[in-house]
Design a protein around this motif. Sequence first.
Motif, PDB file in Angstrom:
ATOM      1  N   TRP A 127       0.807  -1.214   0.000  1.00 21.89           N
ATOM      2  CA  TRP A 127       0.000   0.000   0.000  1.00 21.89           C
ATOM      3  C   TRP A 127       0.845   1.271   0.000  1.00 21.89           C
ATOM      4  O   TRP A 127       0.619   2.170  -0.806  1.00 21.89           O
ATOM      5  CB  TRP A 127      -0.984  -0.003   1.178  1.00 21.89           C
ATOM      6  CG  TRP A 127      -1.831   1.225   1.213  1.00 21.89           C
ATOM      7  CD1 TRP A 127      -1.797   2.216   2.145  1.00 21.89           C
ATOM      8  CD2 TRP A 127      -2.818   1.609   0.247  1.00 21.89           C
ATOM      9  NE1 TRP A 127      -2.711   3.187   1.822  1.00 21.89           N
ATOM     10  CE2 TRP A 127      -3.342   2.838   0.659  1.00 21.89           C
ATOM     11  CE3 TRP A 127      -3.294   1.037  -0.925  1.00 21.89           C
ATOM     12  CZ2 TRP A 127      -4.331   3.509  -0.054  1.00 21.89           C
ATOM     13  CZ3 TRP A 127      -4.283   1.697  -1.641  1.00 21.89           C
ATOM     14  CH2 TRP A 127      -4.783   2.911  -1.206  1.00 21.89           C
ATOM     15  N   THR A 132      -2.821   4.050 -14.120  1.00 22.41           N
ATOM     16  CA  THR A 132      -2.129   2.766 -13.957  1.00 22.41           C
ATOM     17  C   THR A 132      -2.147   2.314 -12.504  1.00 22.41           C
ATOM     18  O   THR A 132      -2.442   1.149 -12.200  1.00 22.41           O
ATOM     19  CB  THR A 132      -0.682   2.869 -14.469  1.00 22.41           C
ATOM     20  OG1 THR A 132      -0.712   3.200 -15.859  1.00 22.41           O
ATOM     21  CG2 THR A 132       0.076   1.574 -14.263  1.00 22.41           C
ATOM     22  N   VAL A 133      -1.834   3.232 -11.596  1.00 22.76           N
ATOM     23  CA  VAL A 133      -1.826   2.879 -10.173  1.00 22.76           C
ATOM     24  C   VAL A 133      -3.241   2.547  -9.705  1.00 22.76           C
ATOM     25  O   VAL A 133      -3.448   1.566  -8.983  1.00 22.76           O
ATOM     26  CB  VAL A 133      -1.216   4.013  -9.323  1.00 22.76           C
ATOM     27  CG1 VAL A 133      -1.268   3.657  -7.839  1.00 22.76           C
ATOM     28  CG2 VAL A 133       0.223   4.293  -9.748  1.00 22.76           C
ATOM     29  N   ARG A 174       3.676   6.175  -5.277  1.00 21.46           N
ATOM     30  CA  ARG A 174       3.642   6.312  -6.739  1.00 21.46           C
ATOM     31  C   ARG A 174       2.441   7.142  -7.180  1.00 21.46           C
ATOM     32  O   ARG A 174       2.540   7.973  -8.084  1.00 21.46           O
ATOM     33  CB  ARG A 174       3.604   4.933  -7.397  1.00 21.46           C
ATOM     34  CG  ARG A 174       3.620   5.022  -8.904  1.00 21.46           C
ATOM     35  CD  ARG A 174       3.741   3.691  -9.567  1.00 21.46           C
ATOM     36  NE  ARG A 174       3.567   3.852 -11.009  1.00 21.46           N
ATOM     37  CZ  ARG A 174       3.337   2.862 -11.829  1.00 21.46           C
ATOM     38  NH1 ARG A 174       3.294   1.622 -11.383  1.00 21.46           N
ATOM     39  NH2 ARG A 174       3.161   3.091 -13.117  1.00 21.46           N
ATOM     40  N   LEU A 175       1.300   6.922  -6.537  1.00 23.30           N
ATOM     41  CA  LEU A 175       0.091   7.665  -6.877  1.00 23.30           C
ATOM     42  C   LEU A 175       0.279   9.157  -6.596  1.00 23.30           C
ATOM     43  O   LEU A 175      -0.021  10.002  -7.445  1.00 23.30           O
ATOM     44  CB  LEU A 175      -1.096   7.110  -6.091  1.00 23.30           C
ATOM     45  CG  LEU A 175      -2.462   7.734  -6.345  1.00 23.30           C
ATOM     46  CD1 LEU A 175      -2.875   7.562  -7.807  1.00 23.30           C
ATOM     47  CD2 LEU A 175      -3.497   7.097  -5.424  1.00 23.30           C
ATOM     48  N   GLN A 235     -10.797   6.357 -11.660  1.00 26.14           N
ATOM     49  CA  GLN A 235     -10.312   5.995 -12.999  1.00 26.14           C
ATOM     50  C   GLN A 235     -11.206   6.600 -14.068  1.00 26.14           C
ATOM     51  O   GLN A 235     -10.731   7.167 -15.049  1.00 26.14           O
ATOM     52  CB  GLN A 235     -10.309   4.467 -13.173  1.00 26.14           C
ATOM     53  CG  GLN A 235      -9.009   3.814 -12.890  1.00 26.14           C
ATOM     54  CD  GLN A 235      -9.091   2.358 -13.301  1.00 26.14           C
ATOM     55  OE1 GLN A 235      -9.785   1.575 -12.672  1.00 26.14           O
ATOM     56  NE2 GLN A 235      -8.395   2.020 -14.346  1.00 26.14           N
ATOM     57  N   ASP A 249      -0.226   7.739 -15.454  1.00 30.80           N
ATOM     58  CA  ASP A 249       0.343   7.008 -14.324  1.00 30.80           C
ATOM     59  C   ASP A 249      -0.669   6.892 -13.187  1.00 30.80           C
ATOM     60  O   ASP A 249      -0.750   5.856 -12.530  1.00 30.80           O
ATOM     61  CB  ASP A 249       1.633   7.674 -13.843  1.00 30.80           C
ATOM     62  CG  ASP A 249       2.548   6.703 -13.112  1.00 30.80           C
ATOM     63  OD1 ASP A 249       2.430   5.475 -13.320  1.00 30.80           O
ATOM     64  OD2 ASP A 249       3.394   7.172 -12.323  1.00 30.80           O
ATOM     65  N   VAL A 250      -1.455   7.938 -12.961  1.00 30.41           N
ATOM     66  CA  VAL A 250      -2.517   7.858 -11.959  1.00 30.41           C
ATOM     67  C   VAL A 250      -3.449   6.708 -12.312  1.00 30.41           C
ATOM     68  O   VAL A 250      -3.798   5.884 -11.458  1.00 30.41           O
ATOM     69  CB  VAL A 250      -3.299   9.196 -11.862  1.00 30.41           C
ATOM     70  CG1 VAL A 250      -4.589   9.021 -11.066  1.00 30.41           C
ATOM     71  CG2 VAL A 250      -2.435  10.284 -11.239  1.00 30.41           C
ATOM     72  N   ARG A 299       2.367   1.954  -3.342  1.00 28.07           N
ATOM     73  CA  ARG A 299       1.351   2.387  -4.310  1.00 28.07           C
ATOM     74  C   ARG A 299       0.942   3.833  -4.043  1.00 28.07           C
ATOM     75  O   ARG A 299       0.770   4.620  -4.971  1.00 28.07           O
ATOM     76  CB  ARG A 299       0.129   1.474  -4.243  1.00 28.07           C
ATOM     77  CG  ARG A 299       0.366   0.124  -4.870  1.00 28.07           C
ATOM     78  CD  ARG A 299      -0.856  -0.752  -4.735  1.00 28.07           C
ATOM     79  NE  ARG A 299      -0.710  -1.948  -5.533  1.00 28.07           N
ATOM     80  CZ  ARG A 299      -1.120  -3.138  -5.146  1.00 28.07           C
ATOM     81  NH1 ARG A 299      -1.731  -3.286  -3.982  1.00 28.07           N
ATOM     82  NH2 ARG A 299      -0.954  -4.182  -5.927  1.00 28.07           N
ATOM     83  N   SER A 328      -4.195  -0.937 -10.765  1.00 28.34           N
ATOM     84  CA  SER A 328      -3.548  -1.946  -9.929  1.00 28.34           C
ATOM     85  C   SER A 328      -4.284  -2.101  -8.599  1.00 28.34           C
ATOM     86  O   SER A 328      -4.575  -3.216  -8.153  1.00 28.34           O
ATOM     87  CB  SER A 328      -2.092  -1.540  -9.686  1.00 28.34           C
ATOM     88  OG  SER A 328      -1.490  -2.375  -8.730  1.00 28.34           O
ATOM     89  N   ILE A 329      -4.597  -0.977  -7.986  1.00 23.13           N
ATOM     90  CA  ILE A 329      -5.311  -1.008  -6.702  1.00 23.13           C
ATOM     91  C   ILE A 329      -6.716  -1.575  -6.890  1.00 23.13           C
ATOM     92  O   ILE A 329      -7.169  -2.403  -6.097  1.00 23.13           O
ATOM     93  CB  ILE A 329      -5.356   0.398  -6.081  1.00 23.13           C
ATOM     94  CG1 ILE A 329      -3.947   0.843  -5.673  1.00 23.13           C
ATOM     95  CG2 ILE A 329      -6.315   0.428  -4.886  1.00 23.13           C
ATOM     96  CD1 ILE A 329      -3.841   2.311  -5.294  1.00 23.13           C
ATOM     97  N   ALA A 347       2.547  10.732  -9.091  1.00 19.09           N
ATOM     98  CA  ALA A 347       1.849  10.952 -10.360  1.00 19.09           C
ATOM     99  C   ALA A 347       0.910  12.155 -10.272  1.00 19.09           C
ATOM    100  O   ALA A 347       0.785  12.920 -11.228  1.00 19.09           O
ATOM    101  CB  ALA A 347       1.074   9.695 -10.761  1.00 19.09           C
TER     102      ALA A 347
END
Length: 122
Positions: free
Chosen positions: A36, A57-58, A42-43, A82, A54-55, A39, A61-62, A46
């Motif tokens: 977590w 993509t993360v 990275r979020l 999303q 990139d937002v 992630r 994944s979540i 982004a």
Amino acid sequence: MTYVHIDETTVSRLLRELADDVPAGVRFLTDFVAAWEGRVARLLDAVEREDPEDVTTVLLSIRTASGMLGARSLFSAASDLQRQVAETRQVDAPAIRRFVELGTASCLELLDLAHRLEAAAV
């Protein structure tokens, strides 16, 4: 205990799919929680870079992992974010911060559930 963010029925289904291998199920739960913070980092990076790809993509994944784990609130919020990013090509930083808070609360519930599953398997 009743969970606000976790659907235990989904977790039970996951365990059945794992041939009732409770340690494997617990590992899946705890691996999600362990990932977590990475992630989130990275979020947030982004978001800071205003990088909608990139937002997305993360969030994907979540969303995928949280759906498998029954983290229904997190799954729904990731789906909504999303969709919003795809439609607007904009990153809503306050919404992302609320999402991170929701994810952290979901992770706490997942950890509690993992501990309960481990204790019941002994």
